[in-house]
Design a protein around this motif. Structure first.
Motif, PDB file in Angstrom:
ATOM      1  N   ARG A  75       3.366   2.534  -1.835  1.00 18.63           N
ATOM      2  CA  ARG A  75       3.533   3.288  -3.076  1.00 18.63           C
ATOM      3  C   ARG A  75       2.236   3.989  -3.479  1.00 18.63           C
ATOM      4  O   ARG A  75       2.228   5.172  -3.828  1.00 18.63           O
ATOM      5  CB  ARG A  75       3.989   2.361  -4.207  1.00 18.63           C
ATOM      6  CG  ARG A  75       4.156   3.076  -5.570  1.00 18.63           C
ATOM      7  CD  ARG A  75       4.544   2.098  -6.671  1.00 18.63           C
ATOM      8  NE  ARG A  75       5.838   1.513  -6.412  1.00 18.63           N
ATOM      9  CZ  ARG A  75       6.998   2.082  -6.769  1.00 18.63           C
ATOM     10  NH1 ARG A  75       6.995   3.264  -7.371  1.00 18.63           N
ATOM     11  NH2 ARG A  75       8.146   1.490  -6.532  1.00 18.63           N
ATOM     12  N   LYS A  76       1.133   3.273  -3.404  1.00 16.35           N
ATOM     13  CA  LYS A  76      -0.154   3.824  -3.816  1.00 16.35           C
ATOM     14  C   LYS A  76      -0.537   5.024  -2.959  1.00 16.35           C
ATOM     15  O   LYS A  76      -0.963   6.063  -3.480  1.00 16.35           O
ATOM     16  CB  LYS A  76      -1.231   2.735  -3.718  1.00 16.35           C
ATOM     17  CG  LYS A  76      -2.614   3.178  -4.170  1.00 16.35           C
ATOM     18  CD  LYS A  76      -3.605   2.020  -4.070  1.00 16.35           C
ATOM     19  CE  LYS A  76      -5.006   2.465  -4.492  1.00 16.35           C
ATOM     20  NZ  LYS A  76      -5.990   1.351  -4.368  1.00 16.35           N
ATOM     21  N   TRP A  77      -0.360   4.906  -1.638  1.00 21.05           N
ATOM     22  CA  TRP A  77      -0.746   5.983  -0.740  1.00 21.05           C
ATOM     23  C   TRP A  77       0.157   7.203  -0.915  1.00 21.05           C
ATOM     24  O   TRP A  77      -0.311   8.340  -0.969  1.00 21.05           O
ATOM     25  CB  TRP A  77      -0.702   5.492   0.708  1.00 21.05           C
ATOM     26  CG  TRP A  77      -1.092   6.540   1.696  1.00 21.05           C
ATOM     27  CD1 TRP A  77      -0.280   7.199   2.568  1.00 21.05           C
ATOM     28  CD2 TRP A  77      -2.400   7.086   1.898  1.00 21.05           C
ATOM     29  NE1 TRP A  77      -0.997   8.104   3.311  1.00 21.05           N
ATOM     30  CE2 TRP A  77      -2.304   8.062   2.916  1.00 21.05           C
ATOM     31  CE3 TRP A  77      -3.647   6.854   1.316  1.00 21.05           C
ATOM     32  CZ2 TRP A  77      -3.387   8.795   3.369  1.00 21.05           C
ATOM     33  CZ3 TRP A  77      -4.742   7.585   1.773  1.00 21.05           C
ATOM     34  CH2 TRP A  77      -4.607   8.531   2.777  1.00 21.05           C
ATOM     35  N   HIS A 136       1.903   8.072  -3.542  1.00 18.36           N
ATOM     36  CA  HIS A 136       1.604   8.698  -4.832  1.00 18.36           C
ATOM     37  C   HIS A 136       0.323   9.525  -4.747  1.00 18.36           C
ATOM     38  O   HIS A 136       0.260  10.659  -5.252  1.00 18.36           O
ATOM     39  CB  HIS A 136       1.457   7.611  -5.912  1.00 18.36           C
ATOM     40  CG  HIS A 136       0.994   8.146  -7.233  1.00 18.36           C
ATOM     41  ND1 HIS A 136       1.808   8.889  -8.068  1.00 18.36           N
ATOM     42  CD2 HIS A 136      -0.220   8.074  -7.863  1.00 18.36           C
ATOM     43  CE1 HIS A 136       1.129   9.235  -9.158  1.00 18.36           C
ATOM     44  NE2 HIS A 136      -0.098   8.756  -9.047  1.00 18.36           N
ATOM     45  N   PHE A 137      -0.686   8.988  -4.077  1.00 16.08           N
ATOM     46  CA  PHE A 137      -1.969   9.683  -3.934  1.00 16.08           C
ATOM     47  C   PHE A 137      -1.780  11.026  -3.225  1.00 16.08           C
ATOM     48  O   PHE A 137      -2.260  12.069  -3.692  1.00 16.08           O
ATOM     49  CB  PHE A 137      -2.944   8.799  -3.146  1.00 16.08           C
ATOM     50  CG  PHE A 137      -4.208   9.498  -2.702  1.00 16.08           C
ATOM     51  CD1 PHE A 137      -5.259   9.700  -3.579  1.00 16.08           C
ATOM     52  CD2 PHE A 137      -4.332   9.955  -1.389  1.00 16.08           C
ATOM     53  CE1 PHE A 137      -6.419  10.346  -3.172  1.00 16.08           C
ATOM     54  CE2 PHE A 137      -5.489  10.600  -0.973  1.00 16.08           C
ATOM     55  CZ  PHE A 137      -6.530  10.804  -1.866  1.00 16.08           C
ATOM     56  N   TYR A 148       0.814  -1.215   0.000  1.00 19.39           N
ATOM     57  CA  TYR A 148       0.000   0.000   0.000  1.00 19.39           C
ATOM     58  C   TYR A 148       0.851   1.270   0.000  1.00 19.39           C
ATOM     59  O   TYR A 148       0.365   2.350  -0.351  1.00 19.39           O
ATOM     60  CB  TYR A 148      -0.897  -0.032   1.237  1.00 19.39           C
ATOM     61  CG  TYR A 148      -1.945   1.035   1.294  1.00 19.39           C
ATOM     62  CD1 TYR A 148      -2.764   1.309   0.195  1.00 19.39           C
ATOM     63  CD2 TYR A 148      -2.125   1.777   2.452  1.00 19.39           C
ATOM     64  CE1 TYR A 148      -3.741   2.294   0.258  1.00 19.39           C
ATOM     65  CE2 TYR A 148      -3.106   2.761   2.529  1.00 19.39           C
ATOM     66  CZ  TYR A 148      -3.904   3.010   1.424  1.00 19.39           C
ATOM     67  OH  TYR A 148      -4.863   3.989   1.492  1.00 19.39           O
TER      68      TYR A 148
END
Length: 599
Positions: free
Chosen positions: A370-372, A374-375, A368
């Motif tokens: 990388r996704k968080w 980046h967001f 999670y």
């Protein structure tokens, strides 16, 4: 003018909070959740707000309150001409079947202390903010209150006629009142109430025992931690700013707000305080709340949400209520949900940083991370040049606020730490670029003549929120620049006995008349950071006198007489106490959390 304080304590179980006055009355209780109508609301209207009191027939000669040590179980002792008695109020909370048992149940235990005083129990719940009354239905050993699909019931070992008619009786043995919402209480009354009380006391004492709390003003920190814990709505992880609405920041000010919602900013501070004492469960629950919001709202994040994650918090006024000490308006909902407040992205990044960098949690969140990251970086980049309403939620003014840019800088710094740890080179470069841009905006707020950071670009006004430049280590606390900045803020914003104003300039409602208590605790932190440790300890000690009789703090304090105003108790203020105490304790002993965050 006599000092005004709020004469109540709170009980709760992370599903609801109730306010218990020194005269025994439940003056505030919203059911089935923080955001619903009050069932008891005499805090805002003594006539329409209902009542749940346990009063002596011959009047109160003296009353006092205290918490059972290291718990949220509240005791009220009342003395009358013919004797005295004690009321123990609590909301059941304990572990059962591998989860927390936290029912919509309020238990009141009444026991004689001296003689057999004559007392009476009066219970009159209301709904729809006092516009609906209940039909009272008598049972064999209970009273049911029914209004449409809303059902409240009291089970008791008190003869039901006394409870139904409000007749007085001599208190010769322990009496139990068990109030439930939605469903009846179907269990042995005395044995179950005592069992619930014992297990609830044990739960809170274990929770405190697991905390890592330095010795500096430990009792006060424990009480504040217990208060903060009650403000998380455990079902969703949301953390509310306060359990009340429309308690005025100052009499006649019109600054009466509904604080029964989850501000992303406030939650960051609450979680920081709880993380400092080693409680991380609240952070993990909040992470689920934020994740659900982010997925449901791919666009801009609001400053606040409902405890179920709802976005629309339309504000309306309840003109039919008399208001706290006749202060209007009474607001339900909060128009700030429409605001642009760009500090929130950095704050959610920092609030959840331990989930990605602390090795106790990191293994759960590798996918999670990388996704968080980046967001959040994407959100900061898209908003970094914008003007906004700022931390103090101006309704008719927009600036590019120093505070907002500071937390964009801090969020990018946290993202940089995650990127380096996970070797995410692309995100690392993005974080560096955003941090540089935020720094340029922050520096545009600097006034070289006065040697101080102003509250916004192209504005000469000063603001206590810029104390965070020192606390967040944007400014080296040992630098001349940090010390000069603090000195200029002191000249303009410092009140007596350590109180501190948010700002002194005019806003939508005129010029503020009361000081904001969390700013005073920020001031304590800033003093500790720049090495004025003796002063920090002295100011901290002075601020404790602004609590009520149970060491509960309001949002605002009148510098003139030390009166408490604003919603109560205020999570922000208790966060301020905990973080200030932690900062001083660490300075007296070893480096702070922020040293490792920004190294």
């Amino acid at each position: 003018m006599e000092r005004h304080t709020y004469g109540s304590g709170i009980i709760g179980n992370c599903a609801y909070i109730a306010h218990v006055e020194k005269n025994s009355n439940i003056s505030w209780l919203c059911w089935p959740s923080f955001e619903d109508s009050f069932v008891f609301g005499s805090l805002l209207d003594k006539e329409k707000g209902g009542e749940f009191s346990i009063l002596p027939i011959n009047g109160i000669k003296h009353s006092s309150q205290y918490y059972l040590e290291n718990t949220n179980v509240l005791c009220t002792r009342i003395k009358s001409a013919d004797g005295s008695y004690k009321i123990t109020d609590f909301a059941p909370r304990f572990e059962q079947y591998e989860r927390y048992y936290k029912p919509l149940t309020l238990i009141r235990k009444i026991e004689p202390i001296e003689n057999q005083p004559a007392i009476k129990v009066l219970c009159k719940p209301v709904y729809d903010y006092g516009q609906r009354e209940f039909t009272k239905i008598r049972g064999s050993n209970h009273i049911r209150f029914q209004s449409g699909n809303i059902r409240i019931q009291i089970a008791s070992n008190l003869p039901v006629s006394h409870l139904y008619d409000g007749h007085s009786f001599l208190l010769s043995r322990p009496i139990y009142l068990i109030m439930t919402f939605g469903s009846p209480f179907e269990a042995p009354i005395e044995r179950t109430a005592e069992d619930f009380l014992s297990r609830t006391k044990s739960y809170w004492r274990r929770w405190v025992k697991k905390a890592s709390i330095p010795a500096f003003y430990q009792r006060e920190v424990i009480r504040s931690a217990l208060v903060l814990k009650l403000h998380q709505y455990e079902d969703t992880g949301a953390i509310i700013a306060a359990s009340t609405t429309s308690l005025p920041e100052y009499p006649g000010s019109g600054r009466n707000w509904d604080y029964r919602y989850c501000w992303l900013r406030d939650s960051y501070y609450v979680l920081t305080a709880l993380n400092h004492i080693g409680h991380f469960e609240e952070m993990e629950k909040y992470a689920l709340f934020i994740t659900n919001i982010a997925q449901a709202n791919p666009g801009r994040l609001q400053p606040l949400y409902g405890i179920m994650g709802q976005a629309n918090l339309e504000e309306k006024t309840l003109d039919f209520l008399s208001g706290y000490q006749e202060n209007h308006p009474i607001r339900v909902g909060n128009q700030a949900f429409e605001h642009i407040q760009n500090d929130v992205y950095g704050q959610i990044m920092i609030a959840l940083l331990p989930l990605f960098t602390d090795h106790r949690f990191r293994h759960q969140n590798i996918e999670y991370a990388r996704k968080w990251t980046h967001f959040v970086l994407k959100k900061i980049k898209s908003t970094i040049d914008e003007k906004d309403a700022g931390i103090w939620e101006f309704r008719n003014f927009e600036y590019r606020h120093c505070y907002s840019n500071l937390f964009q800088w801090a969020g990018a710094t946290a993202a940089l730490k995650i990127s380096k740890q996970y070797k995410m080179e692309t995100l690392e470069k993005q974080a560096e670029d955003i941090r540089d841009q935020a720094e340029k905006h922050i520096e545009s707020c600097y006034d070289p003549e006065r040697r101080v950071y102003q509250h916004a670009t192209n504005s000469r006004d000063l603001d206590a929120s810029t104390l965070q430049l020192i606390m967040m280590k944007y400014l080296d606390p040992n630098s001349k620049k940090a010390k000069e900045h603090l000195a200029e803020l002191e000249k303009e914003l410092k009140g007596k006995d350590g109180l501190f104003y948010r700002y002194r300039h005019y806003d939508d409602f005129g010029k503020p008349k009361s000081s904001f208590l969390v700013c005073a605790f920020w001031y304590v932190e800033a003093l500790a950071c720049v090495g004025r440790l003796d002063e920090a300890q002295e100011v901290f000690k002075q601020l404790l006198k602004y609590a009520n009789h149970l060491m509960l703090f309001s949002e605002d304090v009148d510098e003139g007489n030390g009166s408490q105003w604003g919603n109560f108790p205020q999570a922000y203020s208790h966060v301020g106490l905990m973080n200030a105490a932690y900062r001083i304790a660490m300075k007296l002993d070893n480096p702070t959390f922020f040293d490792s965050l920004y190294e």
